[in-house]
Design a protein around this motif. Structure first.
Motif, mmCIF file in Angstrom:
data_model
loop_
_atom_site.group_PDB
_atom_site.id
_atom_site.type_symbol
_atom_site.label_atom_id
_atom_site.label_comp_id
_atom_site.label_asym_id
_atom_site.label_seq_id
_atom_site.Cartn_x
_atom_site.Cartn_y
_atom_site.Cartn_z
ATOM 1 N N MET A 192 0.593 -1.185 0.012
ATOM 2 C CA MET A 192 -0.418 -0.463 0.079
ATOM 3 C C MET A 192 0.924 0.883 0.321
ATOM 4 O O MET A 192 0.344 2.176 -0.268
ATOM 5 N N HIS A 193 2.161 1.714 0.049
ATOM 6 C CA HIS A 193 2.718 2.006 -0.120
ATOM 7 C C HIS A 193 2.597 3.262 -0.877
ATOM 8 O O HIS A 193 3.240 4.353 -1.595
ATOM 9 N N ARG A 194 2.223 2.492 -2.227
ATOM 10 C CA ARG A 194 2.435 2.830 -3.811
ATOM 11 C C ARG A 194 0.609 4.028 -4.419
ATOM 12 O O ARG A 194 0.802 4.800 -4.865
ATOM 13 N N PHE A 195 0.611 3.566 -2.728
ATOM 14 C CA PHE A 195 -1.086 4.172 -2.803
ATOM 15 C C PHE A 195 -1.025 4.983 -1.571
ATOM 16 O O PHE A 195 -2.083 5.956 -1.377
ATOM 17 N N PHE A 196 -0.203 5.862 -1.127
ATOM 18 C CA PHE A 196 -0.547 6.683 0.012
ATOM 19 C C PHE A 196 -1.266 8.320 -0.225
ATOM 20 O O PHE A 196 -2.283 8.845 0.485
ATOM 21 N N PRO A 197 -0.769 8.252 -1.922
ATOM 22 C CA PRO A 197 -1.981 9.572 -1.813
ATOM 23 C C PRO A 197 -3.462 9.300 -2.005
ATOM 24 O O PRO A 197 -4.426 9.941 -1.729
ATOM 25 N N THR A 198 -3.806 8.259 -2.549
ATOM 26 C CA THR A 198 -5.382 7.808 -2.419
ATOM 27 C C THR A 198 -5.737 7.542 -1.197
ATOM 28 O O THR A 198 -6.912 8.234 -0.843
ATOM 29 N N LEU A 199 -5.308 6.964 -0.548
ATOM 30 C CA LEU A 199 -5.430 6.474 0.903
ATOM 31 C C LEU A 199 -5.515 7.586 2.057
ATOM 32 O O LEU A 199 -6.834 7.622 2.021
ATOM 33 N N LEU A 200 -4.633 9.182 1.748
ATOM 34 C CA LEU A 200 -4.728 10.060 2.804
ATOM 35 C C LEU A 200 -6.091 11.173 2.004
ATOM 36 O O LEU A 200 -6.938 11.141 2.442
ATOM 37 N N ILE A 201 -6.239 10.832 0.263
ATOM 38 C CA ILE A 201 -7.406 11.488 -0.226
ATOM 39 C C ILE A 201 -8.946 10.962 0.212
ATOM 40 O O ILE A 201 -9.579 11.262 0.321
ATOM 41 N N LEU A 202 -8.712 9.105 1.016
ATOM 42 C CA LEU A 202 -9.798 9.127 1.225
ATOM 43 C C LEU A 202 -9.904 9.942 2.162
ATOM 44 O O LEU A 202 -11.454 9.469 2.565
ATOM 45 N N GLN A 203 -9.135 10.157 3.587
ATOM 46 C CA GLN A 203 -9.590 10.752 4.979
ATOM 47 C C GLN A 203 -10.001 11.380 4.885
ATOM 48 O O GLN A 203 -9.462 12.493 5.842
ATOM 49 N N GLY A 204 -9.957 12.272 3.040
ATOM 50 C CA GLY A 204 -10.105 13.678 3.352
ATOM 51 C C GLY A 204 -8.993 14.974 3.501
ATOM 52 O O GLY A 204 -9.165 16.158 3.005
ATOM 53 N N TYR A 205 -7.940 14.903 3.060
ATOM 54 C CA TYR A 205 -6.503 14.685 3.150
ATOM 55 C C TYR A 205 -6.427 15.743 1.983
ATOM 56 O O TYR A 205 -6.624 15.298 0.977
ATOM 57 N N ARG A 206 -5.619 16.665 2.101
ATOM 58 C CA ARG A 206 -5.537 17.548 0.257
ATOM 59 C C ARG A 206 -4.046 17.839 0.392
ATOM 60 O O ARG A 206 -2.469 17.486 0.960
ATOM 61 N N LEU A 207 -3.614 16.917 -0.880
ATOM 62 C CA LEU A 207 -2.740 16.402 -1.308
ATOM 63 C C LEU A 207 -1.923 17.849 -2.707
ATOM 64 O O LEU A 207 -3.394 18.058 -3.273
ATOM 65 N N THR A 208 -1.074 18.190 -2.520
ATOM 66 C CA THR A 208 -0.118 18.568 -3.934
ATOM 67 C C THR A 208 0.699 18.261 -4.567
ATOM 68 O O THR A 208 1.246 16.373 -3.528
ATOM 69 N N GLU A 209 1.960 18.578 -5.008
ATOM 70 C CA GLU A 209 3.306 17.716 -5.463
ATOM 71 C C GLU A 209 3.484 19.051 -6.734
ATOM 72 O O GLU A 209 3.369 19.827 -6.853
ATOM 73 N N VAL A 210 5.201 18.520 -6.667
ATOM 74 C CA VAL A 210 6.614 19.783 -6.332
ATOM 75 C C VAL A 210 7.454 18.783 -7.410
ATOM 76 O O VAL A 210 7.527 17.408 -7.146
ATOM 77 N N LYS A 211 7.850 18.989 -7.908
ATOM 78 C CA LYS A 211 8.750 18.393 -9.321
ATOM 79 C C LYS A 211 9.939 18.685 -8.343
ATOM 80 O O LYS A 211 10.492 19.615 -7.411
ATOM 81 N N VAL A 212 10.848 17.302 -8.074
ATOM 82 C CA VAL A 212 12.820 16.909 -7.373
ATOM 83 C C VAL A 212 13.330 16.530 -7.993
ATOM 84 O O VAL A 212 12.650 15.601 -9.612
ATOM 85 N N SER A 213 14.653 16.618 -7.695
ATOM 86 C CA SER A 213 15.631 15.602 -8.246
ATOM 87 C C SER A 213 15.072 14.126 -8.682
ATOM 88 O O SER A 213 15.163 14.151 -7.920
ATOM 89 N N HIS A 214 16.148 13.949 -9.790
ATOM 90 C CA HIS A 214 16.198 12.169 -9.478
ATOM 91 C C HIS A 214 17.414 12.266 -10.165
ATOM 92 O O HIS A 214 17.849 12.656 -10.738
ATOM 93 N N ARG A 215 18.240 11.201 -8.874
ATOM 94 C CA ARG A 215 19.517 11.368 -9.987
ATOM 95 C C ARG A 215 19.333 9.233 -10.183
ATOM 96 O O ARG A 215 19.501 8.265 -9.535
ATOM 97 N N PRO A 216 20.893 8.964 -11.037
ATOM 98 C CA PRO A 216 21.158 7.758 -11.109
ATOM 99 C C PRO A 216 21.499 7.150 -10.521
ATOM 100 O O PRO A 216 22.190 7.435 -9.630
ATOM 101 N N ARG A 217 21.147 5.705 -9.944
ATOM 102 C CA ARG A 217 21.832 4.591 -9.129
ATOM 103 C C ARG A 217 23.087 4.223 -9.461
ATOM 104 O O ARG A 217 23.333 4.190 -10.292
ATOM 105 N N LEU A 218 24.088 4.571 -8.185
ATOM 106 C CA LEU A 218 25.540 4.249 -8.734
ATOM 107 C C LEU A 218 25.775 3.618 -8.122
ATOM 108 O O LEU A 218 26.968 2.890 -8.452
#
Length: 256
Positions: A192-218
């Motif tokens: 269920m960690h894949r669905f944290f946003p959905t689970l929180l929305i079901l509880q009535g919480y408000r979500l937003t998103e922001v772009k973040v950096s992503h680095r290659p695995r070394l």
């Protein structure tokens, strides 16, 4: 930007006791990341120092067999702001998050991967974005993964949003920030960690998103592929869809 004031201004609203007061907790599940945990904590320490306030880092060792736990204990001996939780056997990422959330003392909880692909320097941006929201989801842009992982992630996100009715661009990004009270109401099951946003929305919480950096695995190897990310995730998606359809909805009549 006064990030510190934006983060900690609501402490009085969440009713935490004084002995538990902590501004920020960073929860990091790790499984066989011996080459990554020490440099990750160095980066975290530098990034969090700029925030001010009280913070802690919780590493949840999900049954590692490569010496990760021993390295974490050495780090903990040097810096008491580190907590280490160890599973006797591999239990999965959702279980690691659940254990970390229950142990976390911060008014704000940040989650991230332990493979150095998330950049700790993005944490202040996530925290600042919490103002007016209950949770902030990172959106990896651009992705620094092999093409097969990019394709599988794009398909999984599209199907997840279509079936689940969500609009989050990158639900698989572990880098997220939550107000602590959101997490206290989560009932988690494996995957269920894949669905944290959905689970929180079901509880009535408000979500937003922001772009973040992503680095290659070394260092080390990814623990996910098409078989255990895309296909298993699609099966879990139907469980979440069932939860959404069976959600109780009613309004009380106060006319009398």
């Amino acid at each position: 930007m006064d990030v510190k004031n934006k983060v900690w201004q609501n402490r009085a609203d969440v009713g935490r006791t004084s002995e538990l007061d902590m501004d920020l907790s960073v929860v990091i599940p790790v499984y066989n990341e011996a080459e990554n945990v020490q440099p990750l904590f160095v980066e975290l320490r530098d990034a969090l120092a700029r925030l001010g306030g009280e913070w802690e880092v919780l590493f949840v060792d999900d049954g590692s067999t490569d010496g990760t736990f021993e390295l974490l204990r050495d780090l903990q001996a040097e810096d008491k702001r580190i907590q280490v939780i160890r599973f006797r056997a591999n239990a999965g990422q959702t279980a690691a998050f659940d254990a970390g959330f229950k142990a976390a003392r911060g008014d704000v909880v940040v989650t991230m991967d332990g493979d150095l692909q998330n950049d700790p320097r993005d944490i202040p941006m996530l925290i600042a974005a919490l103002e007016g929201w209950d949770a902030v989801c990172g959106w990896r842009w651009p992705r620094r993964d092999p093409w097969i992982r990019k394709v599988s992630a794009r398909i999984a996100n599209a199907v997840r949003n279509q079936v689940g009715g969500d609009t989050i661009h990158d639900t698989g990004c572990t880098l997220k920030a939550f107000r602590r009270e959101c997490l206290s109401h989560l009932k988690l099951y494996r995957g269920m960690h894949r669905f944290f946003p959905t689970l929180l929305i079901l509880q009535g919480y408000r979500l937003t998103e922001v772009k973040v950096s992503h680095r290659p695995r070394l260092h080390g190897q990814s623990k996910y592929g098409i078989r255990n990310r895309l296909f298993v995730g699609l099966v879990d998606l139907w469980a979440v869809r069932w939860m959404k359809k069976r959600q109780l909805r009613y309004e009380m009549d106060h006319s009398e």
